[in-house]
Enzyme design. Structure first.
Site, PDB file in Angstrom:
ATOM      1  N   LYS A   1       0.841  -1.206   0.000  1.00  0.00           N
ATOM      2  CA  LYS A   1       0.000   0.000   0.000  1.00  0.00           C
ATOM      3  C   LYS A   1       0.870   1.248   0.000  1.00  0.00           C
ATOM      4  CE  LYS A   1      -4.072  -1.991   2.186  1.00  0.00           C
ATOM      5  NZ  LYS A   1      -4.761  -2.187   3.474  1.00  0.00           N
TER       6      LYS A   1
ATOM      7  N   LYS B   1      -3.878 -11.505  -6.477  1.00  0.00           N
ATOM      8  CA  LYS B   1      -5.091 -12.029  -5.845  1.00  0.00           C
ATOM      9  C   LYS B   1      -6.317 -11.222  -6.273  1.00  0.00           C
ATOM     10  CE  LYS B   1      -4.892  -9.193  -1.735  1.00  0.00           C
ATOM     11  NZ  LYS B   1      -4.750  -8.983  -0.329  1.00  0.00           N
TER      12      LYS B   1
ATOM     13  N   LYS C   1     -10.571  -6.279  -3.647  1.00  0.00           N
ATOM     14  CA  LYS C   1     -11.598  -5.237  -3.650  1.00  0.00           C
ATOM     15  C   LYS C   1     -11.073  -3.939  -4.229  1.00  0.00           C
ATOM     16  CE  LYS C   1     -13.858  -6.439   0.695  1.00  0.00           C
ATOM     17  NZ  LYS C   1     -13.632  -6.142   2.107  1.00  0.00           N
TER      18      LYS C   1
END
Ligand code: AMP
Ligand code: TRP
Length: 328
Positions: free
Chosen positions: A112, A194, A197
Site C-alpha cells: 500500500k 489475488k 476489492k
C-alpha cells in the site's frame, strides 16, 4: 467450554468471490463447532478515505451479506467494530508494545505504501495492531482468514506472547485457520495477483452482488493460459484458478471435474463456470434483499451488546495488569 472464533471483513469496496471462498464460507462451516464472533471492521476501512454515507451503507450491506451466506445469529455474534470502544482502546495499548520495525515488515503495508508513496496514513501503518486488538479482545482460539492475512496473524501471536510475558498471562494466543483450497483466489484479469476489492480493473473480481450478465462477461473475458487441456496444474495459474472456483462452488472432486471437461475447450469451462456462479449468487442475492431494516437494527444492537460484555472483561484485565487505574 467451546473454543472461540473471531474474524472480520472491511465494509469497503465490493465484496467478492475471493472473500467468500477464502473466508466467509469457512465461518459458516465452523460456526457450530465454535463460539463465533464476526465483526464488520469499519475502523479498518477508514485507514483509506471513505465517503461517510457510503461507508454507512456498505456497513449495513455487509451485515446483510453475513446473514445471507449463512451466518446464523442464533449461534454467532455479528457486530460492528466501532460499536465496541475497546477495539480502539486495546489497539492503543498494543501500540505501546509494538515496534516500528515489526510494522515496517508487513507486506500489505509495504504494498500500500508503494502505491501511495506521499500520503501514507498512520492508520494504514497501524492497521495490523488494530487487527490484533480485534482478535485478542475476544480471547479467540482460531481466526479463519485467507492466505493474505497470515503475516498479520503472526504479529498478533507475537504481541499476545509479549504482553503475557511482560505483564502476566492475559491473552489467549490464537491460531490462523487458512483453508487448504481457496485461500488465495486470483484475479480473473491477472492470475499472478489475488482477487481484490481495491483492484482498478473491475473485471478481475466477481462481486457477490454482480448480475448474471456481468458474471458472464467477466468470465468470458477472463485471462487463460497457453495450452489446451483443462487440468488442475499449478503451472497454469489462470486455468487452475477457474477450476478451483468451480470445485468449491460445485463440491465436485478434482477427478470428476477433469473427467467432465476432458476433450472440451476453455470457452466451455468459462460458460459452465459462469452458470454455476450465477446459480450460486441468485439465492444469495435474494436473501441479501430479504433482510429487513428492523431485523438488521435489532441484530446489530444485540451483537454489539454481547461483544461489549466480552471485550469489556478482557480490557478490564488489561488495565489491571498494566496498572491503568484512576480513582478507586
Ligand atoms: P478484505 O477484502 O481484505 O476485507 O478481506 C476479507 C477476508 O477475505 C480476509 O479473510 C481475506 O484473507 C479474505 N480474502 C480477501 N481476498 C481474498 C482472495 N483473493 N482469496 C481468498 N481470500 C481472500
Ligand atoms: N485485515 C483483515 C482483512 O483485510 C480484516 C480484519 C480486521 C480481520 N480485523 C480482523 C480479520 C480480525 C480477522 C480477524 O482481510
Amino acid at each position: 467450554m467451546k473454543k472461540r472464533i473471531l474474524s472480520g471483513v472491511q465494509p469497503s469496496g465490493n465484496i467478492h468471490l475471493g472473500n467468500y471462498l477464502g473466508a466467509l464460507r469457512n465461518w459458516v462451516a465452523l460456526q457450530h463447532e465454535y463460539e463465533s464472533f464476526f465483526c464488520i471492521v469499519n475502523l479498518h476501512a477508514i485507514t483509506v478515505p471513505q465517503d461517510p454515507a457510503e461507508l454507512a451503507a456498505k456497513t449495513r450491506e455487509l451485515a446483510r451479506i453475513y446473514l445471507a451466506v449463512g451466518i446464523d445469529p442464533k449461534v454467532s455474534t455479528i457486530f460492528v467494530q466501532s460499536d465496541v470502544s475497546q477495539h480502539a482502546e486495546l489497539a492503543w495499548v498494543l501500540n505501546c508494545i509494538t515496534r516500528m520495525s515489526e510494522l515496517e515488515r508487513m507486506t500489505q503495508f509495504k504494498e500500500k505504501a508503494r502505491r501511495q508513496r506521499e500520503n501514507v496514513g498512520v492508520g494504514i501503518f497501524d492497521y495490523p495492531v488494530l487487527m490484533a486488538a480485534d482478535i485478542l479482545l475476544y480471547q479467540a482460539d482460531l481466526v479463519p482468514v485467507g492466505e493474505d492475512q497470515k503475516q498479520h496473524l503472526e504479529l498478533t501471536r507475537d504481541l499476545a506472547e509479549r504482553f503475557n510475558r511482560d505483564y502476566g498471562e492475559t491473552f489467549r494466543v490464537p491460531e490462523p485457520f487458512i483453508p487448504p483450497v481457496g485461500a488465495r483466489i486470483m484475479s480473473l484479469s491477472d492470475p499472478t495477483k489475488k482477487m481484490s476489492k481495491s483492484d482498478e480493473d473491475e473485471r478481475g473480481a466477481i462481486g457477490l452482488l454482480d448480475d448474471p450478465d456481468t458474471v458472464r462477461n467477466k468470465f468470458r473475458r477472463a485471462v487463460t493460459d497457453s495450452g489446451m487441456e483443462i487440468r488442475f496444474d499449478q503451472r497454469r495459474p489462470a486455468i487452475h484458478n477457474l477450476l478451483t472456483i468451480y470445485q468449491l462452488l460445485t463440491g465436485q472432486t478434482r477427478e470428476e471435474i477433469e473427467a467432465h471437461f476432458s476433450g472440451r475447450g476453455y470457452a466451455q469451462l468459462k460458460s459452465e463456470l459462469a452458470e454455476v456462479t450465477i446459480e450460486f449468487l441468485r439465492p444469495l442475492q435474494e436473501r441479501i434483499r430479504a433482510v429487513g431494516d428492523d431485523e438488521l437494527n435489532r441484530l446489530l444492537a444485540e451483537g454489539a451488546e454481547r461483544a461489549r460484555s466480552i471485550a469489556a472483561e478482557t480490557y478490564r484485565l488489561v488495565k489491571e495488569r498494566m496498572g491503568l487505574v484512576g480513582a478507586r
